[in-house]
Design a protein around this motif. Structure first.
Motif, PDB file in Angstrom:
ATOM      1  N   TYR A   1      -9.606   2.083   2.320  1.00 50.78           N
ATOM      2  CA  TYR A   1      -9.031   1.311   2.150  1.00 50.78           C
ATOM      3  C   TYR A   1      -8.461   0.303   3.099  1.00 50.78           C
TER       4      TYR A   1
ATOM      5  N   LEU B   1      -3.813  14.597   5.860  1.00 50.82           N
ATOM      6  CA  LEU B   1      -3.588  12.925   5.142  1.00 50.82           C
ATOM      7  C   LEU B   1      -2.920  11.717   6.532  1.00 50.82           C
TER       8      LEU B   1
ATOM      9  N   PRO C   1       1.143  -1.788  -0.075  1.00 54.02           N
ATOM     10  CA  PRO C   1      -0.016  -0.216  -0.120  1.00 54.02           C
ATOM     11  C   PRO C   1       0.618   1.187   0.148  1.00 54.02           C
TER      12      PRO C   1
ATOM     13  N   GLN D   1      -7.728   6.581   0.882  1.00 54.13           N
ATOM     14  CA  GLN D   1      -7.398   5.618   2.032  1.00 54.13           C
ATOM     15  C   GLN D   1      -7.910   5.368   2.845  1.00 54.13           C
ATOM     16  N   SER D   2      -8.786   5.911   3.656  1.00 48.77           N
ATOM     17  CA  SER D   2      -9.098   4.951   4.979  1.00 48.77           C
ATOM     18  C   SER D   2     -10.307   4.257   3.971  1.00 48.77           C
TER      19      SER D   2
ATOM     20  N   GLY E   1      -4.531   8.790   8.387  1.00 58.62           N
ATOM     21  CA  GLY E   1      -4.227   7.807   8.830  1.00 58.62           C
ATOM     22  C   GLY E   1      -4.156   7.688  10.290  1.00 58.62           C
TER      23      GLY E   1
ATOM     24  N   TYR F   1       1.325   5.951  -1.901  1.00 58.13           N
ATOM     25  CA  TYR F   1       1.567   7.212  -1.983  1.00 58.13           C
ATOM     26  C   TYR F   1       3.163   7.884  -2.937  1.00 58.13           C
TER      27      TYR F   1
END
Length: 453
Positions: A209, A141, A121, A206-207, A145, A125
């Motif tokens: 995933y 971000l 993952p 992202q969240s 995270g 980025y």
């Protein structure tokens, strides 16, 4: 045979347990008609193999022995007094276990696969680095995270609890609600800090995933997660020769997130259909709180490390598969030590030696990676020691002490960074102190035979 066959305590009319001849073992002693001696005669093998009276107590309790039975038949005030008496009467005898009898034998392929899906993952980025700019976007971000790490760490623990008490369907119900709520919470944190824009959109992906990946890892669907990560893996390889346009990058990122979410939804559906609705009550939410706090602390420590040296965080991520393999390896070594020990002190020394071997192996891997990457090893080794020892304690159900130690270290480092103090010496001091505290705690707790039952 004259007279009725005797049953083990608590069996209540189940099949009788007949004496079994065993080649190469000692002859059973001849006991008097004392009820405790008769009990010792029936349980001579498991009692002789115990390394502590607590093991005998656990045996009696699992066999259905009640307090009324103990006081009426054996004239002892409680279970532990009877266990100590049995332990003292039966000579110690520790048969050699079969060489392949390791209940914690690690699955090498699965640990390697989990290490890969932990590391891949990060390629997102690399691909999406040009989609945002400015400190507010970066802070958004990072905050998203951290929120996702804390939430998903607690969610994983709760789902595993439900898996053990109610089966896959109970775990599926916990994940069905918890994963979307965590993704929404982390996305809201990013939007609040970064404001509307590309960074908030990336943080939302992202969240989503991270929540979906948590579902797949809890349900043991690592292969599905690896397949879902193929788009960004291909995109990262392409960047070695050609920089794709923004539209292609967005498509690759969206494809990875969508595939992961779809795989997670399929996994949850399969779990829900795997059995009836659970009847056991759900455990309290407070039981998962220390695991979430540990996730937050680990995230803060990783961010502070990455601010100084991004390669250190990359190496730490790549080592997670080996770290998990060593957790299993320690448990196998501890079981072997339990079988080979004749007294608690001997077991404590063997358990401490196994702990030192596994931790040294993990730190040696990190040191070799730091040497190859040309990064400073001190902060990386300190962080690795803290996280691996904390994860080991959590694997044995010790949650609050490692969470408190890691939170204290993270708060101290963050405060020193905010105050403008030299980060290198502060990081080294905080992590060395935390690592020593966790090692002392691990040696004291894991040096007890009852911790490994």
């Amino acid at each position: 045979m004259s007279g009725p066959l005797r049953l083990l305590p608590g069996e209540g009319g189940s099949l009788p347990v007949l004496p079994r001849p065993r080649s190469g073992t000692r002859r059973r002693p001849s006991w008097a008609e004392d009820p405790i001696d008769e009990l010792a005669d029936r349980l001579v093998e498991p009692v002789a193999a115990a390394v502590h009276p607590y093991e005998v107590a656990a045996l009696l309790e699992s066999d259905g022995m009640t307090g009324d039975q103990i006081s009426a038949r054996y004239a002892r005030p409680d279970l532990f007094t009877l266990a100590e008496d049995l332990y003292a009467r039966v000579p110690r005898h520790y048969p050699e276990p079969p060489p392949t009898a390791d209940p914690w034998h690690p699955d090498h392929l699965r640990c390697a696969l989990r290490g890969i899906v932990f590391a891949l993952p990060g390629l997102a980025y690399v691909l999406g680095a040009g989609l945002w700019a400015g400190p507010a976007a970066a802070n958004g971000l990072i905050a998203a995270g951290l929120a996702a790490w804390a939430w998903n760490q607690a969610l994983s623990h709760r789902a595993f609890l439900r898996l053990g008490t109610g089966g896959a369907s109970a775990a599926g119900r916990a994940l069905r609600l918890g994963a979307p709520v965590g993704a929404l919470l982390a996305s809201s944190v990013a939007l609040l800090i970064a404001g509307p824009g590309p960074a908030a959109v990336f943080a939302a992906g992202q969240s989503c995933y991270l929540g979906a990946a948590t579902v797949l890892l809890v349900l043991g669907r690592e292969r599905a997660l690896l397949f879902a990560l193929l788009p960004i893996t291909v995109g990262a390889v392409i960047t070695l020769w050609w920089q794709p346009p923004t539209a292609v990058v967005l498509a690759l990122l969206f494809a990875t997130m969508a595939l992961t979410v779809l795989a997670a939804a399929h996994g949850v559906r399969a779990a829900l259909l795997s059995g009836p609705a659970p009847t056991a009550p759900a455990p309290g939410l407070r039981r998962s709180l220390p695991y979430g706090l540990f996730g937050l602390a680990a995230g803060v420590l990783a961010v502070l490390t990455g601010t100084e040296d991004p390669h250190a965080v990359l190496l730490l991520t790549l080592s997670m598969g080996f770290a998990e393999w060593l957790l299993y390896r320690y448990r196998g070594l501890a079981v072997a030590a339990l079988r080979a020990s004749t007294e608690p002190r001997g077991f404590a020394l063997r358990a401490a030696r196994a702990l030192g071997m596994c931790l040294s192996a993990y730190l040696a891997l990190l040191a070799a990676g730091a040497l190859l990457a040309g990064t400073a090893p001190a902060a990386l080794l300190g962080l690795g020691a803290v996280l691996w020892t904390a994860l080991l304690l959590q694997a044995f159900g010790v949650a609050w002490p490692p969470a408190a130690v890691c939170l204290t270290a993270a708060a101290a480092e963050a405060a020193a960074t905010a105050a403008g103090l030299p980060t290198g010496p502060v990081q080294l001091l905080c992590r060395l102190t935390a690592a020593v505290a966790l090692l002392v705690l691990a040696c004291r707790f894991l040096g007890r035979p009852t911790a490994h039952r």
